[in-house]
Design a protein around this motif. Structure first.
Motif, short mmCIF file in Angstrom:
data_model
loop_
_atom_site.label_atom_id
_atom_site.label_comp_id
_atom_site.label_asym_id
_atom_site.label_seq_id
_atom_site.Cartn_x
_atom_site.Cartn_y
_atom_site.Cartn_z
N THR A 277 0.84 -1.19 0.00
CA THR A 277 0.00 0.00 0.00
C THR A 277 0.88 1.25 0.00
N ILE A 278 0.25 2.38 -0.28
CA ILE A 278 0.97 3.64 -0.28
C ILE A 278 1.49 3.97 1.12
N TYR A 279 0.78 3.48 2.16
CA TYR A 279 1.21 3.73 3.53
C TYR A 279 2.48 2.94 3.85
N GLU A 280 2.58 1.73 3.32
CA GLU A 280 3.79 0.93 3.53
C GLU A 280 4.98 1.56 2.82
N VAL A 281 4.74 2.08 1.61
CA VAL A 281 5.80 2.79 0.89
C VAL A 281 6.27 3.99 1.70
N ALA A 282 5.31 4.76 2.24
CA ALA A 282 5.64 5.95 3.01
C ALA A 282 6.46 5.59 4.25
N ALA A 283 6.06 4.51 4.94
CA ALA A 283 6.77 4.11 6.14
C ALA A 283 8.20 3.70 5.82
N LEU A 284 8.38 2.94 4.75
CA LEU A 284 9.72 2.49 4.37
C LEU A 284 10.60 3.66 3.96
N ALA A 285 10.01 4.64 3.28
CA ALA A 285 10.77 5.80 2.81
C ALA A 285 10.97 6.84 3.90
N SER B 256 5.55 10.96 4.64
CA SER B 256 4.11 10.81 4.77
C SER B 256 3.54 10.22 3.50
N HIS B 257 2.32 9.66 3.62
CA HIS B 257 1.69 9.11 2.42
C HIS B 257 1.34 10.22 1.43
N GLN B 258 1.14 11.47 1.96
CA GLN B 258 0.88 12.58 1.05
C GLN B 258 2.10 12.87 0.18
N THR B 259 3.29 12.71 0.76
CA THR B 259 4.52 12.92 -0.02
C THR B 259 4.65 11.87 -1.11
N VAL B 260 4.33 10.61 -0.78
CA VAL B 260 4.37 9.56 -1.80
C VAL B 260 3.38 9.88 -2.91
N SER B 261 2.19 10.36 -2.53
CA SER B 261 1.18 10.71 -3.51
C SER B 261 1.67 11.83 -4.43
N ARG B 262 2.34 12.84 -3.84
CA ARG B 262 2.89 13.93 -4.65
C ARG B 262 3.94 13.40 -5.63
N TYR B 263 4.75 12.46 -5.17
CA TYR B 263 5.76 11.87 -6.04
C TYR B 263 5.11 11.15 -7.22
N LEU B 264 4.06 10.39 -6.94
CA LEU B 264 3.38 9.63 -8.00
C LEU B 264 2.65 10.54 -8.97
N ARG B 265 2.14 11.66 -8.48
CA ARG B 265 1.47 12.60 -9.38
C ARG B 265 2.46 13.35 -10.26
N ARG C 253 12.38 17.29 -2.60
CA ARG C 253 13.83 17.30 -2.62
C ARG C 253 14.34 16.05 -3.32
N PRO C 254 15.49 16.15 -4.02
CA PRO C 254 16.01 14.98 -4.74
C PRO C 254 16.19 13.76 -3.85
N ASP C 255 16.70 13.97 -2.60
CA ASP C 255 16.91 12.81 -1.75
C ASP C 255 15.59 12.18 -1.31
N THR C 256 14.55 13.00 -1.18
CA THR C 256 13.23 12.47 -0.84
C THR C 256 12.69 11.63 -1.98
N SER C 257 12.80 12.17 -3.20
CA SER C 257 12.34 11.41 -4.38
C SER C 257 13.08 10.09 -4.50
N GLU C 258 14.37 10.12 -4.21
CA GLU C 258 15.16 8.88 -4.32
C GLU C 258 14.70 7.85 -3.29
N ARG C 259 14.39 8.30 -2.05
CA ARG C 259 13.94 7.36 -1.03
C ARG C 259 12.58 6.76 -1.39
N VAL C 260 11.70 7.60 -1.91
CA VAL C 260 10.38 7.11 -2.30
C VAL C 260 10.51 6.11 -3.44
N GLN C 261 11.33 6.45 -4.45
CA GLN C 261 11.51 5.54 -5.58
C GLN C 261 12.12 4.22 -5.13
N ALA C 262 13.09 4.28 -4.21
CA ALA C 262 13.71 3.06 -3.70
C ALA C 262 12.68 2.21 -2.96
N ALA C 263 11.81 2.84 -2.17
CA ALA C 263 10.78 2.10 -1.44
C ALA C 263 9.78 1.47 -2.39
#
Length: 342
Positions: free
Chosen positions: A11-19, A22-31, A37-47
């Motif tokens: 789920t998006i919540y599991e991705v957020a927790a691993l990265a 917040s799940h809103q940040t993951v949602s922003r990345y997907l949109r 920030r580049p390091d945030t995007s990298e963590r989300v993509q890795a998760a």
């Protein structure tokens, strides 16, 4: 009791927790709306990659008015570059997009068939093989990128058709003592065949080597017939084939006529097909990195969709030189070729 092999979707919540976001940040990345920030995007993509997360594209479309779909347009649904398409699909899926493969007959037809698909509003981005815009662009709300290495008949051109590696083949064989060469070319309507033949002729001329060209059709039979057609006292000791299939045909003909490969005849192919990798002897060849072409095109398209700076293109050659067991030193003395039926 048999355990179920079905795994629960992340789920998006599991991705957020691993990265660690917040799940809103993951949602922003997907949109792809930017602002992260580049390091945030990298963590989300890795998760996303680690969890093999796949967004709910239908729900996302309802919330954002985005379709989450990319169209890949091809002039024909036969003879497709499947390795390139697989790379495109992998990059797109990792970024949260589905890919629809559409043949020209499913669009408007003609050189501008991509425009009709763009106007449909069903896709956020379009990759087109063959005719398309010369530079990446956005048509309305649809981003369009052309993969420039194929024409409208899905024949390779551009960097993918570069024949420079053929010069490396000739020079390597010349360093092994070979002086008399046979080139089994591909069909002249292919830029790749023309380029390889021209580099072969230029390099043999530069080095003062003897060169013979036989026109083939990419098939094993053309390489087989070229070697079977050599006179019994031919001085040729090296075959440079247009692709692996014709190279393996040449190997088979040499065996039939009493030559051992590579002791009596060296053979070099092109394409790095499994059939040559696992043949006996293993076939020397040139690998084409068509996957890189697919990855880079998909990355450019997704960056255009998201309004981001695309990654810098990789300017290294798409071709890798792979000498294997099918080449060796020129023979000092060898048995004459047996006649075709002798």
């Amino acid at each position: 009791m048999r355990e179920s092999t079905q795994t629960k979707k992340a789920t998006i919540y599991e991705v957020a927790a691993l990265a660690g976001v917040s799940h809103q940040t993951v949602s922003r990345y997907l949109r792809g709306t930017g602002g992260l920030r580049p390091d945030t995007s990298e963590r989300v993509q890795a998760a996303i990659g680690e969890l093999n997360y796949r967004p709910n594209l239908i729900a996302r479309s309802m919330r954002t008015r985005r379709t989450g779909r990319i169209a890949m347009l091809v002039p024909s649904t036969t003879g497709l570059p499947l390795r390139l398409i697989s790379a495109v699909v992998s990059v797109a899926h990792d970024a949260g997009y589905g890919v629809d493969l559409i043949g020209r007959e499913g669009a408007a037809g003609g050189a501008d068939h991509w425009q009709a698909v763009a106007d449909s509003g069903e896709f956020e981005g379009i990759l087109t093989l063959g005719s398309g815009p010369h530079t990446p662009q956005a048509t309305g709300t649809t981003a369009v990128v052309a993969v420039s290495n194929y024409d409208d008949d899905l024949r390779t051109r551009g960097a993918l058709a570069d024949g420079a590696a053929c010069g490396q083949i000739v020079r390597t064989l010349a360093d092994l003592g070979h002086e008399h060469f046979l080139h089994v070319s591909g069909p002249p309507e292919y830029a790749s065949a023309r380029n390889r033949q021209q580099v072969f002729l230029d390099t043999t001329a530069e080095l003062g080597l003897s060169a013979t060209v036989v026109h083939g059709d990419w098939k094993g039979r053309s390489g087989h017939d070229a070697v079977m057609g050599l006179p019994r006292d031919t001085p040729i000791t090296a075959v440079v084939a247009g692709n692996d299939h014709s190279a393996l045909g040449a190997v088979r003909a040499a065996v039939e006529r009493g030559w051992r490969v590579p002791r009596d005849l060296s053979v070099f192919g092109w394409d790095d097909h499994d059939c040559g990798r696992f043949s006996t002897p293993s076939l020397s060849t040139v690998a084409n990195d068509v996957e890189r072409q697919g990855r880079e095109a998909a990355q450019r398209l997704i960056a255009l969709i998201r309004g981001e700076e695309p990654p810098a293109p990789d300017l290294r050659s798409l071709h890798t030189f792979l000498p294997r067991e099918s080449i060796g030193p020129a023979p000092l003395k060898r048995p004459r070729l047996r006649p075709p039926h002798g």
